[in-house]
Each structure stands twice: as structure tokens, then as C-alpha cells.
Write a protein that holds these residues in place. Structure first.
Motif, PDB file in Angstrom:
ATOM      1  N   THR A  93       7.342   5.932  -4.624  1.00 45.88           N
ATOM      2  CA  THR A  93       7.098   5.582  -3.214  1.00 45.88           C
ATOM      3  C   THR A  93       5.846   6.039  -2.472  1.00 45.88           C
ATOM      4  N   ALA A  94       5.155   5.368  -1.953  1.00 42.96           N
ATOM      5  CA  ALA A  94       3.879   5.898  -1.111  1.00 42.96           C
ATOM      6  C   ALA A  94       4.357   6.386   0.406  1.00 42.96           C
ATOM      7  N   LEU A  95       3.498   7.427   0.659  1.00 42.17           N
ATOM      8  CA  LEU A  95       3.962   7.725   2.344  1.00 42.17           C
ATOM      9  C   LEU A  95       3.822   6.720   3.378  1.00 42.17           C
ATOM     10  N   ILE A  96       4.316   7.102   4.429  1.00 42.36           N
ATOM     11  CA  ILE A  96       3.993   6.246   5.513  1.00 42.36           C
ATOM     12  C   ILE A  96       2.306   6.274   5.738  1.00 42.36           C
ATOM     13  N   GLY A  97       1.889   5.191   5.961  1.00 49.91           N
ATOM     14  CA  GLY A  97       0.248   5.300   6.129  1.00 49.91           C
ATOM     15  C   GLY A  97      -0.618   5.235   4.909  1.00 49.91           C
ATOM     16  N   GLU A  98      -0.007   5.277   3.865  1.00 54.78           N
ATOM     17  CA  GLU A  98      -0.433   5.468   2.485  1.00 54.78           C
ATOM     18  C   GLU A  98      -0.640   4.192   1.788  1.00 54.78           C
ATOM     19  N   ASP A  99      -1.881   3.694   1.316  1.00 51.86           N
ATOM     20  CA  ASP A  99      -1.943   2.513   0.881  1.00 51.86           C
ATOM     21  C   ASP A  99      -1.527   2.467  -0.709  1.00 51.86           C
ATOM     22  N   GLY A 100      -0.857   1.547  -1.116  1.00 54.20           N
ATOM     23  CA  GLY A 100      -0.421   1.335  -2.598  1.00 54.20           C
ATOM     24  C   GLY A 100      -0.161  -0.195  -2.951  1.00 54.20           C
ATOM     25  N   GLU A 101       0.291  -0.518  -4.086  1.00 52.41           N
ATOM     26  CA  GLU A 101       0.542  -1.746  -4.527  1.00 52.41           C
ATOM     27  C   GLU A 101       2.089  -2.151  -3.836  1.00 52.41           C
ATOM     28  N   ILE A 102       2.157  -3.371  -3.460  1.00 46.25           N
ATOM     29  CA  ILE A 102       3.557  -3.748  -2.922  1.00 46.25           C
ATOM     30  C   ILE A 102       4.184  -4.494  -3.903  1.00 46.25           C
ATOM     31  N   TRP A 103       5.732  -4.009  -3.993  1.00 42.36           N
ATOM     32  CA  TRP A 103       6.694  -4.222  -4.797  1.00 42.36           C
ATOM     33  C   TRP A 103       7.650  -5.016  -4.257  1.00 42.36           C
ATOM     34  N   VAL A 104       8.261  -5.975  -4.894  1.00 39.16           N
ATOM     35  CA  VAL A 104       9.394  -6.477  -4.156  1.00 39.16           C
ATOM     36  C   VAL A 104      10.592  -6.947  -5.139  1.00 39.16           C
ATOM     37  N   GLU A 106      -2.793  -7.710  13.950  1.00 41.84           N
ATOM     38  CA  GLU A 106      -3.079  -6.881  12.953  1.00 41.84           C
ATOM     39  C   GLU A 106      -2.391  -7.331  11.505  1.00 41.84           C
ATOM     40  N   ASN A 107      -1.920  -8.461  11.223  1.00 42.32           N
ATOM     41  CA  ASN A 107      -1.493  -8.988  10.168  1.00 42.32           C
ATOM     42  C   ASN A 107      -0.012  -8.291   9.545  1.00 42.32           C
ATOM     43  N   LYS A 108       0.559  -7.790  10.560  1.00 45.94           N
ATOM     44  CA  LYS A 108       1.683  -6.802  10.215  1.00 45.94           C
ATOM     45  C   LYS A 108       3.079  -7.514  10.254  1.00 45.94           C
ATOM     46  N   GLY A 109       3.954  -7.272   9.543  1.00 47.83           N
ATOM     47  CA  GLY A 109       5.609  -7.956   9.540  1.00 47.83           C
ATOM     48  C   GLY A 109       6.513  -7.058   8.790  1.00 47.83           C
ATOM     49  N   LYS A 110       7.577  -7.576   8.995  1.00 48.82           N
ATOM     50  CA  LYS A 110       8.868  -6.490   8.354  1.00 48.82           C
ATOM     51  C   LYS A 110       9.517  -7.782   7.526  1.00 48.82           C
ATOM     52  N   PRO A 111      10.295  -7.384   6.473  1.00 47.13           N
ATOM     53  CA  PRO A 111      11.237  -8.100   5.431  1.00 47.13           C
ATOM     54  C   PRO A 111      12.154  -8.813   6.069  1.00 47.13           C
ATOM     55  N   TYR A 137       3.169   0.869   4.888  1.00 46.76           N
ATOM     56  CA  TYR A 137       3.985   0.904   5.893  1.00 46.76           C
ATOM     57  C   TYR A 137       3.432   1.664   7.158  1.00 46.76           C
ATOM     58  N   ASP A 138       3.678   1.398   8.392  1.00 47.51           N
ATOM     59  CA  ASP A 138       3.304   2.155   9.585  1.00 47.51           C
ATOM     60  C   ASP A 138       4.664   2.891   9.846  1.00 47.51           C
ATOM     61  N   GLU A 139       4.476   3.684  11.080  1.00 50.99           N
ATOM     62  CA  GLU A 139       5.831   4.496  11.353  1.00 50.99           C
ATOM     63  C   GLU A 139       6.787   3.491  12.309  1.00 50.99           C
ATOM     64  N   GLU A 140       6.393   2.223  12.658  1.00 50.70           N
ATOM     65  CA  GLU A 140       7.188   1.427  13.202  1.00 50.70           C
ATOM     66  C   GLU A 140       7.919   0.446  12.229  1.00 50.70           C
ATOM     67  N   GLY A 141       7.598   0.757  10.968  1.00 54.43           N
ATOM     68  CA  GLY A 141       8.245  -0.097   9.906  1.00 54.43           C
ATOM     69  C   GLY A 141       7.459  -1.317   9.285  1.00 54.43           C
ATOM     70  N   TYR A 142       6.361  -1.553   9.989  1.00 58.89           N
ATOM     71  CA  TYR A 142       5.747  -2.814   9.768  1.00 58.89           C
ATOM     72  C   TYR A 142       4.777  -2.660   8.449  1.00 58.89           C
ATOM     73  N   LEU A 143       4.837  -3.692   7.727  1.00 62.12           N
ATOM     74  CA  LEU A 143       3.989  -3.815   6.325  1.00 62.12           C
ATOM     75  C   LEU A 143       2.557  -4.095   6.812  1.00 62.12           C
ATOM     76  N   LYS A 144       1.795  -3.702   6.390  1.00 59.57           N
ATOM     77  CA  LYS A 144       0.315  -4.159   6.803  1.00 59.57           C
ATOM     78  C   LYS A 144      -0.421  -4.593   5.444  1.00 59.57           C
ATOM     79  N   ILE A 145      -0.740  -5.612   5.161  1.00 62.47           N
ATOM     80  CA  ILE A 145      -1.628  -5.934   4.006  1.00 62.47           C
ATOM     81  C   ILE A 145      -3.096  -5.375   4.127  1.00 62.47           C
ATOM     82  N   THR A 146      -3.727  -4.606   3.110  1.00 63.47           N
ATOM     83  CA  THR A 146      -4.842  -4.293   3.327  1.00 63.47           C
ATOM     84  C   THR A 146      -5.902  -4.616   2.320  1.00 63.47           C
ATOM     85  N   GLY A 147      -5.541  -5.532   1.300  1.00 62.39           N
ATOM     86  CA  GLY A 147      -6.317  -5.819   0.363  1.00 62.39           C
ATOM     87  C   GLY A 147      -5.784  -6.158  -0.746  1.00 62.39           C
ATOM     88  N   ARG A 148      -6.547  -6.973  -1.917  1.00 63.82           N
ATOM     89  CA  ARG A 148      -5.930  -7.527  -2.855  1.00 63.82           C
ATOM     90  C   ARG A 148      -6.144  -6.845  -4.310  1.00 63.82           C
TER      91      ARG A 148
END
Length: 541
Positions: free
Chosen positions: A378-389, A357-362, A423-434
Motif C-alpha cells: 500500500t502506498a502512503l498518503i499523497g504517494e502516487d501508485g496504481e489503483i487496485w479494486v 480536482e477530480n477527486k472522490g471516495k469509494p 489518497y489525500d489526508e481527507e480520504g479522497y482518491l485523486k486520479i493523476t494519470g494512466r
């Protein structure tokens, strides 16, 4: 013994490792195996040679070499005296390299004269006319005003140059080296890696000695241990080769086994012969290895862990790669040049479904969040948004490009990746697009604006629009839509020939279509997304 890397510099890290594992092989090349102790001594001697050419703290040294021990030697020698390596893609052509040399203010160019039947020397002659009549260290070039010398790798004495081997043939000047080391700061840049932008102008991402923290994090995530053998087939000019491979191995007593070019059968042979434990790669690398005849029967039981990323990973590929290549762990990675290559990684112990599922944690003590808007909400769990670091993994900035740096990193230190995920409920970040228009060809980022700008220099071309087209092995390739100038006619092959040999091969269009016009909005803006959808539909199935 554990080391606290937070305030250490790369030169100190190598010295420490050479004391811990003096007789262990550090780097293995085609023709040599160099121990930690010997490599550390070579770094001292080359650093002394560079000082003799006038290279000092704050200077930039361009490195245009293939994956060999001498690439790593050049980098670590520069780190020891406070110079910065500017990594140059070995696939780049003259105009691409010349831009980087000029924009980076490179003081020295370390390059191959010939390799892979490519005449690099002829390209240098185009960029630096009459360099043969210069004295190394005193070169004067109108096009490249900061360049002071050319150093050639594995070359006989050539007029106007000095060989890299001769620079480390002398004795080390420890007094001069100690003086140089005393002036260094952890935040000093150590490498500049160029990545193109949506404007089509390459930008040099600067990283400092804190790449050691990334090395620490990567090694921990991959379960790297002293004595492990690490395959270094990923280009050292890329963040995945330099930062994500060299640093963790150097810090943890592992051996780096280099490959000067990717060839899957040779990679399998190296894995068997050198008992490779750890590697990484884009999906293409794993597809290639699985295609080697008889791979199911090869002795790859030594493989412990590998990261896979740079492009979406399909479940079929992840499952087959882990099973057939016999990895204990296959871990999905997400990262960018600007974030040292590794931001999230699936855990060593995670089930293969996580990688599918192309998921990972920091992987470190830095922040990664998903936001709804530019205000950083900050986006909600399961809500797509831009990734910031934010944190030590983020680049210092783009070299001599304050505007691009301000656009990428806000006042609070957040780097805006332009990538979408949740982010999903288990704390994984899933990349969904560019969010960006970039597409990825076999792991190499290709930016439409850069390719379009070159195509539009063709005298018959009025305008070009480029996008990525699906490709079974490479993930994506370049598809170019061309609108000709009034009254002009041309065959599509003419565009491909025009690009070939002038821009890097992965940027050259594989598909070209001549169009009368592009889809546009009511305000005449090109609707690029319509063309992208059109291309995607054509290649389905």
C-alpha cells in the motif's frame, strides 16, 4: 420500503419495482411512455418469445440497438431467463461487430435494419451471407457458427428474420418462465461489455446480477428518489448507460428518459419538458450544453445531481456547469468498464472544489487501494501508485480470455486498473494519470494497438504508431504517425479515408504524419512517449 439487494436477481428487482410503482412511468422513448407494470409484462412476453427461439440460460444475445426502451426490454428479458446480453457499439463497423459476434458465441443478434442513415442490414448481410434464406432459430453461418437467428427492431417482416415486436406480441408462458428463473444464480453473467486492450484485441467484461449493488450505491450517492426523472443519453451499450443509469433508476422508482443520440439543444429541451432531476456525462456533454444559445435563461432548476467523468474535468468547466445548469450537486466520478462504471464519486454535499480536482471516495462496500508495486504494498498518503479494486463491483472476468483475466485480476481478487492516483489526508482518491497507453475520445476509450493494427493492413504502410492529441471539445483525438514501406508514397488523407467507414468514427485519425522512422531505444524499441510528448507540445495553446 427498503430492499436488500445482496442476493437478488435483476428479474426479481424489476418485478418488485413493478409492484411498488405499477403506474409510474419506467421508460420514456421517442414515441412511447411505458409504466413499470406494463414494462414488466412486456419483459415476460419477450422472455417467452426468446425461449421459443431456443434461447436459454447461458446463451448470449447480441444487442445492436440505439437508446430506446427496446434495448432495456431486450436486456431485462434476457436477465429473466438467464441469457446474457452482449452490448454492441452502434458506431462499430462490419469487421468490429463480426469479431464480437464470433468471440462472444452470440446465439442471437438483435439489430436495427436502418438508423441515422446507416444501413445496418447491409453490414449484417456481409457478416451473415444468405441469412434471408434461413429459419430464425435454425440459422447456420460458417463465419459465425454459434449464431442461430437475426431479430430486427421496428422492421416489417424481412426474409430469414423475426421482428422484435412480434416476439413480445404473444402471451407469457409463466410455467416456463418460473422454471427458468428457478435455475438462476446471482453470479450468472447478465451483460458482456467489450473494451479493447493494449494488444488491440477487444475483451468482453462480464458482469453478473450484482450490478444491483452498484445501482444501490449509485442511487444513494446521487440522492436518487422515487419519482425522479433520469436522463439516459449515455449509450446503453456502455457501462455508464446500462449499469450506472438503468439499474439505479429501475431499483428506485425513477423514470428513464432516453435519447437515441446526443444533441445538446434537444437535451436541454428534454430537461425542461420532462423535468429531469439526474444525469451524468463526460466533460464534452457539459461543454456542449453550456454552448447552447441562451442557456443561462433556460429552466433547468429541476436538475438535482449529475456525475461527470470519463476524462479530466477542468475547474472552469465544473464551476460553470454547476452554476449555469443549476445543479444542486456536480460529482466527479471514476470508474471502468471492468468495475461497473462507478468506483469513486465525490459526495453530494462536497464543495465544487472537490469536483474541480477530480477527486472522490469509494461509493460502496468494496475495497479501493493504491499500491507501490505488483506485490500490492500500500502506498502512503499523497504517494502516487496504481489503483487496485476488489469486491462485488469487479467483473467476473473477460469472456473466453483466461490469460487476460489472470493478468487483470490477481489471485487475491484485486483488479489492477492500470490507472495512477493517490489518497489525500481527507480520504479522497485523486486520479493523476494512466499507466496504459489508452486515450479517450469524447468519453470513448481508444487503444493505439487496435487502431495501429488496422492501419497496418493498408498495402503501403510499413508501421504505424498512434497516440492521443489534445482536443478542446472531445478531450483527445487520434494522431497517427505512419512509416511507409520502401518505395511507397501517399498523401495523409489516404489513411483517413482508408479508416473512415471501416472502424468506429472516434478511432479514425484526425491527424496523420508520414515519418521516415520513429524514435527508438538502443534495442530498437519505439519510444512512444517521445511521440506523445511531441504531439502534446504541438497543441499547447
Amino acid at each position: 420500503m427498503r430492499m436488500d439487494w445482496r442476493d437478488k436477481k435483476i428479474g426479481e428487482a424489476l418485478r418488485w419495482s413493478a409492484e411498488q410503482w405499477p403506474n409510474r412511468a419506467f421508460v420514456v422513448g421517442k414515441e412511447e411512455r411505458v409504466t413499470y407494470s406494463e414494462f414488466d409484462q412486456r419483459v415476460d412476453r419477450l422472455a417467452t418469445g426468446l425461449l421459443g427461439l431456443g434461447v436459454t440460460r447461458g446463451d448470449n444475445v447480441a444487442c445492436w440497438l440505439t437508446n430506446e426502451p427496446d434495448w432495456i426490454l431486450t436486456w431485462l428479458a434476457c436477465c429473466r431467463i438467464g441469457a446474457t446480453v452482449v452490448s454492441i457499439n452502434t458506431r462499430y463497423k462490419t469487421q468490429e461487430v463480426e469479431f464480437i459476434l464470433r468471440q462472444s458465441d452470440a446465439k442471437l443478434l438483435v439489430a436495427m435494419p436502418h438508423y441515422w442513415e446507416i444501413n445496418y442490414l447491409s453490414m449484417i448481410e456481409e457478416m451473415v451471407p444468405d441469412f434471408e434464406h434461413s429459419t430464425p432459430g435454425e440459422l447456420k453461418c460458417e463465419n459465425l457458427p454459434e449464431l442461430r437467428g437475426v431479430v430486427l427492431w421496428k422492421a416489417e417482416q424481412y426474409p430469414g428474420t423475426v421482428s422484435l415486436q412480434s416476439l413480445w406480441a404473444g402471451e407469457a408462458d409463466f410455467e416456463a418462465l418460473d422454471k427458468a428463473a428457478a435455475a438462476l444464480e446471482v453470479e450468472d453473467p447478465v451483460v458482456i461489455i467489450y473494451t479493447s486492450g493494449t494488444t488491440g484485441v477487444p475483451k468482453g467484461a462480464m458482469h453478473c446480477h450484482r450490478v444491483l449493488l452498484e445501482g444501490r450505491d449509485f442511487a444513494k450517492a446521487l440522492h436518487m428518489e422515487p419519482g425522479d426523472n433520469v436522463l439516459c443519453h449515455l449509450p446503453l451499450y456502455h457501462v455508464a448507460g446500462s449499469v450506472a443509469t438503468v439499474m439505479p433508476a429501475m431499483q428506485h422508482g425513477a423514470t428513464i428518459v432516453t435519447m437515441d443520440q446526443w444533441e445538446p439543444s434537444a437535451a436541454i429541451e428534454l430537461i425542461e419538458r420532462e423535468r429531469i432531476n439526474i444525469m451524468g456525462g463526460i466533460p464534452t456533454h457539459f461543454i456542449d450544453m453550456l454552448s447552447v444559445p441562451g442557456i443561462e435563461n433556460r429552466d433547468t432548476h429541476c436538475l438535482k445531481s449529475a456525475w461527470i467523468g470519463g476524462a479530466p474535468v477542468t475547474p472552469k468547466l465544473a464551476i460553470q456547469a454547476k452554476k449555469i445548469l443549476k445543479f444542486d450537486a456536480l460529482q466527479a466520478v471514476y470508474g471502468l468498464t471492468e468495475t461497473m462504471g462507478g468506483t469513486t464519486l465525490s459526495e453530494f454535499e462536497a464543495p465544487i472544489e472537490v469536483t474541480c480536482e477530480n477527486k472522490g471516495k469509494p461509493i460502496g462496500d468494496f475495497e479501493v487501494k493504491v499500491v507501490r508495486n505488483d506485490a500490492g504494498e500500500t502506498a502512503l498518503i499523497g504517494e502516487d501508485g496504481e489503483i487496485w479494486v476488489r469486491g462485488y463491483t469487479v467483473m467476473l472476468g473477460y469472456y473466453k480470455n483466461e490469460q487476460a483475466t489472470r493478468e487483470a485480476i490477481n489471485q487475491d481478487g484485486w483488479f489492477k486498473t492500470g490507472d495512477l492516483g493517490h489518497y489525500d489526508e481527507e480520504g479522497y482518491l485523486k486520479i493523476t494519470g494512466r499507466a496504459k497507453e489508452m486515450f479517450i475520445v469524447g468519453g470513448s476509450n481508444a487503444y493505439p494497438a487496435e487502431i495501429e493494427r488496422y492501419i497496418e493492413t493498408h498495402p503501403k504502410v510499413g508501421q504505424a504508431v498512434v497516440c492521443g492529441a489534445p482536443h478542446e471539445r472531445l478531450g483527445e483525438v487520434c494522431f497517427a504517425f505512419i512509416m511507409l514501406k520502401d518505395g511507397e508514397r501517399m498523401e495523409t488523407a489516404e489513411i483517413i479515408d482508408y479508416c473512415r467507414g471501416q472502424i468506429a468514427d472516434y478511432k479514425v485519425p484526425r491527424h496523420v504524419e508520414i515519418v521516415d522512422d520513429f524514435p527508438r531505444t538502443s534495442t530498437n524499441k519505439i519510444q512512444r512517449y517521445i511521440l506523445q510528448k511531441d504531439v502534446a507540445v504541438r497543441f499547447v495553446g
